[in-house]
Scaffold this active site. Structure first.
Site, PDB file in Angstrom:
ATOM      1  N   ARG A   1      28.816  12.634  39.749  1.00  0.00           N
ATOM      2  CA  ARG A   1      29.327  11.452  40.448  1.00  0.00           C
ATOM      3  C   ARG A   1      29.006  11.546  41.939  1.00  0.00           C
ATOM      4  NH1 ARG A   1      32.440  12.378  35.909  1.00  0.00           N
ATOM      5  NH2 ARG A   1      32.258  10.573  34.512  1.00  0.00           N
TER       6      ARG A   1
ATOM      7  N   ASP B   1      32.658  14.469  25.005  1.00  0.00           N
ATOM      8  CA  ASP B   1      33.854  13.665  25.260  1.00  0.00           C
ATOM      9  C   ASP B   1      33.498  12.205  25.487  1.00  0.00           C
ATOM     10  OD1 ASP B   1      32.543  14.460  27.672  1.00  0.00           O
ATOM     11  OD2 ASP B   1      34.226  13.639  28.797  1.00  0.00           O
ATOM     12  N   GLU B   2      34.489  11.360  25.362  1.00  0.00           N
ATOM     13  CA  GLU B   2      34.421   9.950  25.738  1.00  0.00           C
ATOM     14  C   GLU B   2      33.106   9.304  25.304  1.00  0.00           C
ATOM     15  OE1 GLU B   2      37.375   9.805  29.588  1.00  0.00           O
ATOM     16  OE2 GLU B   2      35.280  10.303  29.961  1.00  0.00           O
TER      17      GLU B   2
ATOM     18  N   TRP C   1      41.439  19.085  27.223  1.00  0.00           N
ATOM     19  CA  TRP C   1      41.719  18.328  28.450  1.00  0.00           C
ATOM     20  C   TRP C   1      42.704  17.192  28.240  1.00  0.00           C
ATOM     21  CZ3 TRP C   1      40.689  13.163  29.745  1.00  0.00           C
ATOM     22  CH2 TRP C   1      39.911  12.425  28.846  1.00  0.00           C
TER      23      TRP C   1
ATOM     24  N   TYR D   1      44.093  18.780  36.575  1.00  0.00           N
ATOM     25  CA  TYR D   1      43.002  17.963  37.101  1.00  0.00           C
ATOM     26  C   TYR D   1      43.273  17.793  38.593  1.00  0.00           C
ATOM     27  CZ  TYR D   1      40.340  16.531  32.976  1.00  0.00           C
ATOM     28  OH  TYR D   1      39.502  16.505  31.890  1.00  0.00           O
TER      29      TYR D   1
ATOM     30  N   ASP E   1      41.644  16.292  40.836  1.00  0.00           N
ATOM     31  CA  ASP E   1      41.403  14.987  41.430  1.00  0.00           C
ATOM     32  C   ASP E   1      42.672  14.147  41.454  1.00  0.00           C
ATOM     33  OD1 ASP E   1      40.199  15.546  38.731  1.00  0.00           O
ATOM     34  OD2 ASP E   1      40.540  13.397  38.499  1.00  0.00           O
TER      35      ASP E   1
ATOM     36  N   TRP F   1      36.900  16.206  39.199  1.00  0.00           N
ATOM     37  CA  TRP F   1      35.988  15.078  39.003  1.00  0.00           C
ATOM     38  C   TRP F   1      35.848  14.347  40.324  1.00  0.00           C
ATOM     39  CZ3 TRP F   1      33.595  15.533  34.559  1.00  0.00           C
ATOM     40  CH2 TRP F   1      34.236  16.212  33.510  1.00  0.00           C
ATOM     41  N   THR F   2      34.627  14.000  40.717  1.00  0.00           N
ATOM     42  CA  THR F   2      34.351  13.676  42.107  1.00  0.00           C
ATOM     43  C   THR F   2      34.059  12.203  42.385  1.00  0.00           C
ATOM     44  OG1 THR F   2      32.000  14.225  41.845  1.00  0.00           O
ATOM     45  CG2 THR F   2      33.483  15.999  42.555  1.00  0.00           C
ATOM     46  N   GLU F   3      34.544  11.303  41.547  1.00  0.00           N
ATOM     47  CA  GLU F   3      34.260   9.893  41.788  1.00  0.00           C
ATOM     48  C   GLU F   3      34.651   9.461  43.203  1.00  0.00           C
ATOM     49  OE1 GLU F   3      35.576  11.076  39.034  1.00  0.00           O
ATOM     50  OE2 GLU F   3      34.918   9.965  37.256  1.00  0.00           O
TER      51      GLU F   3
END
EC number: 3.2.1.52
Length: 584
Positions: free
Chosen positions: A188, A357-358, A424, A449, A451, A499-501
């Site tokens: 990201r 995942d996802e 997770w 998490y 973030d 997570w770096t959004e």
């Protein structure tokens, strides 16, 4: 030797170590203070700790830490020794006469646990660190650095002759878990190689030993694959980026990208290995693959989507574009993984993470080719098709001496025989996998998490998710009490995920990660009591000294009193969640 003229820094507590050691006790009234005459005696198998002490701690304090067997005290290098005879036994420096004192001695002692160590400070002799392996010695050296005070975390001395004395004591220590990790998403927002190396140093300073390297996703492909050059030529750059959460109306219109060359990856892996850190690369299949499909459209479901028009995603969330379940896709990713295995050697990186995942199933449901594949394979439905993907690469990696890791969605449709599960979505997936005899890394979103926001106040920059304070992380327990002893043994460790959004640069990552990573490190290393019984007040007191170490390292952590003015992001939307996280 004594240090009455240079006692321990009164601003720090006598024992403010993080993570807390198993046992620590004073062994005498004196102090040892390293000086320019202090020598470093390194026994066989301790070279990583020797190099690190001499390259990191010595320069910070202005100490040469000369090798004991050269007789040098001025920090100069000895003359190159003559080459030994071809049939000569390797020299064992620990057999030589031990100096009368003023030495730091490193020894491997296989009677200790592999990552355990015993550190003894004697005023007359100096410091001896014994470790059950090279890693144990290295972790003991990290403890020594903390004992030497915050200035030992700098890169150069700030005051001549101001080395802190160390009280006589014996510390015996070993970790609770073998997997103590941090996952960093570089897809990201890309993290430069030099900052990756910096984070490896920060992990080592907290006795964390796994770096989960999230290299590919919808928004960018970050690792050079020579046989598929368009993965980085096309897949590593997006035309713009969302500024804030995906519900934000703001955009950064500047093209964004970057990737690691294969030589960059080799350097990162070698740097980590020198710090006894395992790098676990993640190459996502079959979801989170839009960047790869944009580079090679034939990887997508071409019978239902115009994949040729795709580009790496400029938004956050879960892309609908997933890999087509074809033999061509399998061969492509086998080619990718062949290069990945070469860059991450088995002796340094036995685990390969394949995501899993996802993975939205809508395109597979609409695709005649995917439906025909389900019938051909006899896997029942789309969940079975995802499981087929994972099982294929589980067998492929196992045949090459590696172990597959995947997020807990890999349980859907049936778990691959050799898979390790990163749990997770709460504890549930990890519990199911452990009870089925599979190894588990606990990293529940609701707990670790990083973030997620650290406070409920209005000044948190781009606040995401639930409030997870420093105390919340300190009270995290990786092993659910409902597990049987046999199943609990399959919880091989834990990791925090980043997570770096909404983390565009290093300072934002620092802010989200610290100081909570210090609390997480203690959970992962130390044998703490049940969460409600943990001495958080004592941990906070020890953090007073640890903040000074983070200051010396230049970490832009969140201060206890809240964000500093330049750490705020007013007017940029986040996505805070209210109430108590589920599955806590």
């Amino acid at each position: 030797m004594t240090a009455a003229d240079n006692p321990p820094d009164p601003a720090g507590e006598p024992m403010d170590l993080i993570p807390a050691p198993r046992t620590a006790a004073g062994s005498g009234p004196g102090f040892f203070t390293p000086d320019a005459r202090t020598v470093l005696r390194a026994g066989p198998g301790t070279a990583t700790a020797e190099r690190w002490l001499r390259s990191a701690v010595g320069p910070a304090l202005g100490l040469p830490l000369a090798p004991a067997n050269t007789g040098r005290t001025d920090g100069t290098e000895p003359a190159e020794p003559a080459e030994p005879a071809a049939n000569a036994e390797p020299a064992d420096r620990t057999d030589r006469a031990e100096p009368a004192g003023n030495a730091i001695v490193l020894l491997v002692d296989e009677s200790l646990e592999r990552e355990g160590y015993r550190l003894q400070v004697d005023a007359a002799r100096g410091v001896e660190i014994r470790g059950g392996s090279a890693a144990g010695v290295f972790w003991g050296a990290q403890t020594l650095r903390q004992l030497l005070g915050p200035d030992a975390f700098r890169r150069a001395p700030i005051a001549p002759g101001a080395v802190r004395g160390i009280a006589e004591q014996i510390i015996e220590d070993s970790p609770r878990f073998s997997w103590r990790g941090l996952m960093l998403d570089v897809s990201r927002h890309f993290t430069q190689k030099t900052d990756i190396l910096r984070y490896l140093d920060l992990l080592a300073a907290h006795k964390l030993n796994v770096f989960h390297f999230h290299l590919t996703d919808d928004q960018g492909w970050r690792i050079e694959i020579k046989r598929y050059p368009r993965l980085t030529e096309t897949g590593s750059w997006r035309s713009r980026s969302k500024w804030g959460h995906r519900y934000s109306e703001l955009w950064d219109e500047k093209p964004y990208g970057g990737y690691y060359t294969q030589d960059d990856i080799r350097e990162i892996v070698a740097y980590a290995a020198d710090r006894h850190i395992t790098v676990v690369p993640e190459i996502d299949v079959p979801g989170h693959s839009q960047a790869a499909i944009a580079a090679y459209p034939e990887l997508g479901n071409t019978d239902v989507v115009d994949t040729a028009s795709l580009s790496p995603w400029d938004d956050w969330g879960v892309s609908p574009h997933v890999l087509a379940p074809t033999e061509n896709t399998l061969r492509f990713y086998e080619g990718v993984l062949e290069e990945v295995l070469d860059l991450f050697p088995a002796e340094l990186s036995p685990y390969i993470h394949i995501g899993g995942d996802e993975c939205p199933k809508d395109q597979w449901k609409a695709s005649p080719a995917a439906q025909a594949r389900i019938a051909e394979l006899g896997v029942g439905d789309e969940d079975g098709l995802q499981s087929w993907f994972i099982r294929h690469f589980d067998s492929w990696l196992t045949a090459r001496g590696r172990r597959l890791v995947g997020w807990d969605e890999i349980l859907e449709g049936g778990l691959a025989p050799g898979a390790t599960v990163s749990s997770w979505r709460g504890y549930g997936g990890g519990i199911t996998a452990a009870e089925a005899g599979h190894d588990v890394v606990m990293c529940p979103e609701q707990q670790v998490y990083l973030d997620h926001r650290q406070d409920g106040g209005p000044d948190e920059p781009m606040p995401i998710g639930y409030v997870r304070t420093l105390e919340d992380v300190y009270r995290f327990e990786p092993v659910p009490p409902t597990l049987s002893p046999e199943a609990a043994a399959h919880v091989i460790g834990t990791q925090a995920n980043v997570w770096t959004e909404v983390m565009q640069e290093r300072s934002r990552i620092d802010y989200q990660v610290f100081p909570r990573l210090a609390a997480f490190a203690e959970v992962a290393w130390s044998r703490l009591p049940a969460p409600a019984e943990r001495d958080y007040a004592g941990f906070e007191r020890r953090m007073n000294g640890h903040y000074r170490r983070l200051d010396a390292l230049g970490v832009d952590y969140r201060p206890p009193g809240g964000p500093l003015p330049w750490q705020k992001r007013p007017g940029v939307a986040g996505f805070p969640k209210e109430g108590t996280p589920p599955n806590v």
